[in-house]
Enzyme design. Sequence first.
Site, PDB file in Angstrom:
ATOM      1  N   SER A  47       0.847  -1.189   0.000  1.00 42.25           N
ATOM      2  CA  SER A  47       0.000   0.000   0.000  1.00 42.25           C
ATOM      3  C   SER A  47       0.881   1.236   0.000  1.00 42.25           C
ATOM      4  O   SER A  47       2.030   1.192   0.468  1.00 42.25           O
ATOM      5  CB  SER A  47      -0.869  -0.005   1.261  1.00 42.25           C
ATOM      6  OG  SER A  47      -1.416   1.263   1.530  1.00 42.25           O
ATOM      7  N   TYR A  72      -0.976  -0.212  10.772  1.00 42.01           N
ATOM      8  CA  TYR A  72      -1.248  -0.524   9.363  1.00 42.01           C
ATOM      9  C   TYR A  72      -0.025  -0.215   8.509  1.00 42.01           C
ATOM     10  O   TYR A  72       0.398  -1.041   7.683  1.00 42.01           O
ATOM     11  CB  TYR A  72      -2.454   0.272   8.865  1.00 42.01           C
ATOM     12  CG  TYR A  72      -2.739   0.064   7.397  1.00 42.01           C
ATOM     13  CD1 TYR A  72      -3.300  -1.128   6.944  1.00 42.01           C
ATOM     14  CD2 TYR A  72      -2.436   1.034   6.455  1.00 42.01           C
ATOM     15  CE1 TYR A  72      -3.559  -1.341   5.594  1.00 42.01           C
ATOM     16  CE2 TYR A  72      -2.688   0.835   5.104  1.00 42.01           C
ATOM     17  CZ  TYR A  72      -3.250  -0.353   4.684  1.00 42.01           C
ATOM     18  OH  TYR A  72      -3.490  -0.565   3.348  1.00 42.01           O
TER      19      TYR A  72
END
Length: 200
Positions: A47, A72
């Site tokens: 990501s 994350y």
Amino acid sequence: MMPPRGTTADGFELQFGTNHLGHFALTGLLLEAMLAVPGSRVVTVSSQGHRAGRINFADLQSERRYGRVSAYAQSKLANLMFTYELERRLRAAEAATVAVAAHPGSTSTELVRHWPGLLQTAYAATGGLVNQSPPMGALPTLRAATDPAARGGDYYGPGGLGQLKGYPVRVSSNGRSHDQDAQRRLWAESERLTGVTFPV
């Protein structure tokens, strides 16, 4: 992506366990069968969130302090570090398998369901400007898996502004993702935590 703190069935912090350790263990368990297949690839999905990531070796499981965003980002940075370390090991073993990575950009899915309400509202309001459809978001992963010109260590993402949307191209990752000492340390920790070792 960014849920309240939780743990996997194995007791790992949910994002690190799901996004990194799960991929690591599955790859380790499948790799021996892949090594005999010319052109086989390990594709790991990262990501743009990796850019904010730092591997906190003193608290990998976020037991002392949990931040949704930082956990994350750490897991997505770990995805790239895993890809690059695996690729280096595959090359050293002269294997036919390669390791590549991809990210989907900003894609309209339910991934943001754990964001605070105000952020979700803003995300929905700007959707057409920065988000792309799930089929477009899948293209970088598909290109990483199928492009005959893909090389080990390649990273694919959308080619538009800020890598948020667009057709997939080769993209670059941040400097921390290329820290080989940290890659090796993360690999060793991942083996220790999962109990999975690799045939390369």
